[in-house]
Design a protein around this motif. Structure first.
Motif, PDB file in Angstrom:
ATOM      1  N   SER A 285      -1.069   9.687   1.435  1.00 56.81           N
ATOM      2  CA  SER A 285      -1.634  10.570   2.454  1.00 56.81           C
ATOM      3  C   SER A 285      -0.637  11.161   3.637  1.00 56.81           C
ATOM      4  CB  SER A 285      -2.636   9.550   3.154  1.00 56.81           C
ATOM      5  OG  SER A 285      -1.952   8.333   3.473  1.00 56.81           O
TER       6      SER A 285
ATOM      7  N   SER B 285       0.860  -1.148  -0.168  1.00 53.46           N
ATOM      8  CA  SER B 285      -0.095  -0.001   0.122  1.00 53.46           C
ATOM      9  C   SER B 285       0.920   1.477   0.169  1.00 53.46           C
ATOM     10  CB  SER B 285      -0.961   0.018   1.270  1.00 53.46           C
ATOM     11  OG  SER B 285      -0.041  -0.069   2.626  1.00 53.46           O
TER      12      SER B 285
ATOM     13  N   LYS C  58       1.910   3.416  -2.138  1.00 56.82           N
ATOM     14  CA  LYS C  58       1.492   4.648  -2.870  1.00 56.82           C
ATOM     15  C   LYS C  58       0.526   5.516  -2.056  1.00 56.82           C
ATOM     16  CE  LYS C  58       2.041   4.436  -7.556  1.00 56.82           C
ATOM     17  NZ  LYS C  58       2.134   3.859  -8.795  1.00 56.82           N
ATOM     18  N   SER C  59      -0.464   4.747  -1.522  1.00 57.51           N
ATOM     19  CA  SER C  59      -1.521   5.624  -0.919  1.00 57.51           C
ATOM     20  C   SER C  59      -0.879   6.088   0.506  1.00 57.51           C
ATOM     21  CB  SER C  59      -2.662   4.787  -0.859  1.00 57.51           C
ATOM     22  OG  SER C  59      -2.386   3.293   0.006  1.00 57.51           O
TER      23      SER C  59
END
Ligand code: NDP
Ligand SMILES: N[C@@H](CC=O)C(=O)O
Ligand code: NA
Length: 394
Positions: free
Chosen positions: A92, A85, A87-88
């Motif tokens: 964020s 995960s 990239k997210s």
């Protein structure tokens, strides 16, 4: 270690058949028992993203991906390494990039039992300028970024000295020929006492693709600008395609090789930077100094007729156009230019796609040069070259 020494003692006929599987076992065993290697990635573009994805597929990995930095965001978490995960997670993050802070965070992780590697997947001069700081702090640098190794000789020498004085290691195989074994091959030739006579070849994946498609020995074909655009869409070009078309990318690669080869040749000049390479740019004068790649591509069609006439003249002479680079260690010359080759020459017959071809003419190899050939650009093969270097730290 025990398996390694066992392998070296096996008779060669036997090792030919058992070495591959024992080699895999050795790598697996070594990785499983290896100390932690903390990995920080700066630059998550084409190559950076692919590198992270390849890194995360390694099983029993000693690597802990602890930090990511883009131009707008950063994150650092050595307690809970990043996973699929990433990239997210990065998107964020509220933290802004701060390479000075990252240097402190990574330096604190270096210890006799823990290694730290910074992977520079940018083409940034500013990031490259930090290599000596990182190396002195014991942080190894792995990169496809050519800037530090082909720019000002003072930075290059600082990097070599920082690493030699017991700091981190620097590994830059992917700076020349992407994943192809070019830098390592040259270092091996030089370190084992061979004498480099000449290194010549097609060093740019972009230029290779462009001229393989554009100039096939026929008097006509696709428009030059359309082929350049496809090369960029395929991810072969530098962020600004003019950095390929002006020959600078080839000049940088030649500088990297020339600096390595110069330790076995007293004739090679001590290149102050890649700008000292005798380079014939393909940029039409009217398009020099255009700051964005998009504007450059939008205006390139104005010059299609010029390139079409070069193609027709070459075809009339039974030749194709190829952009080549030469490190001539006998005559002490390093040059890059668009040249004509007969349609029967290997630079015409054996290249396709973004292939690079690099011929090492050396004393030991005599009249039959050592040749390395294959895809020389593209995210997958470049990331593989970077990851291969990282594996060498294990
Ligand atoms: N593509 C290829 O085939 C090959 C590439 N290389 C080399 O690999 C490197 C990466 O190339 P590629 O992935 O294609 O290029 P990209 O432009 O896709 O990626 C470069 C990334 O670096 C980021 N970046 C730039 N400066 C900084 C900074 N100071 N801090 C953090 N991130 C930064 C950019 O962010 P942003 O998008 O926000 O500007 C961008 O995402 C280059 O050095 C290139 O020469 C080498 C061999 C082959
Ligand atoms: N733009 C470069 C990418 C690799 O260095 C090339 O085309 O070869
Ligand atoms: Na390479």
């Amino acid at each position: 270690m025990a398996i390694a020494s066992f392998l070296t003692r096996l008779p060669s006929a036997l090792t030919a058949s058992v070495r591959p599987s024992l080699g895999r076992l050795l790598l697996h065993t070594t990785m499983a028992s290896s100390p932690k290697i903390y990995v920080a990635v700066v630059g998550v573009g084409l190559v950076g993203s692919e590198f992270i994805n390849q890194l995360l597929t390694i099983r029993s990995s000693p690597f802990h991906l602890v930090s990511l930095t883009s131009t707008t965001r950063t994150l650092f978490n050595h307690a809970q390494p990043l996973s699929a995960s990433w990239k997210s997670d990065l998107a964020s993050s509220a933290d802004r990039p701060d390479l000075a802070k990252l240097t402190q965070q990574l330096s604190a992780l270096v210890s006799p039992t823990q290694k730290v590697a910074l992977i520079d997947n940018t083409s940034s001069e500013d990031v490259a300028a930090l290599y000596p700081t990182w190396l002195k702090a014991g942080i190894s640098v792995v990169t496809p970024n050519k800037k530090a190794f082909s720019g000002d000789i003072a930075l290059y020498e600082e990097i070599v000295a920082a690493s030699a004085s017991g700091g981190g290691k620097f590994l830059n195989e992917a700076t020349v020929g992407a994943g192809l074994p070019v830098v390592g091959t040259l270092k091996d030739l030089v370190a084992t006492g061979d004498k480099i006579v000449k290194i010549e070849g097609v060093f740019s994946g972009t230029m290779s693709y462009i001229f393989n498609e554009f100039s096939t020995g026929q008097p006509d074909g696709p428009a030059f600008s359309s082929v350049v655009k496809i090369a960029r869409d395929k991810g072969y070009t530098e962020p600004h395609p003019a950095d390929d078309l002006n020959g600078a990318d080839v000049a940088r690669k030649l500088t990297i090789l020339s600096r390595i080869a110069s330790s076995s040749s007293s004739s090679l000049p001590r290149l102050q930077s890649y700008a000292a390479v005798d380079t014939a740019s393909l940029i039409p004068p009217a398009l020099e100094n255009i700051s964005t790649g998009d504007e450059f591509l939008a205006r390139l069609p104005e010059h299609d007729a010029h390139f079409a006439s070069l193609r027709a003249e070459a075809a009339a002479a039974g030749a194709v156009l190829r952009f080549v680079g030469v490190v001539d260690a006998v005559n002490g010359r390093v040059r890059a230019a668009l040249e004509r080759y007969p349609t029967t020459h290997p630079f015409s017959t054996s290249l396709g796609g973004s292939d690079n071809i690099i011929m090492f003419h050396t004393e030991r190899y005599g009249a039959r040069p050592l040749i390395v050939q294959g895809a020389g650009a593209g995210a997958a093969v470049t990331a593989m070259g970077v990851l291969g270097d990282l594996l060498r730290l294990v």
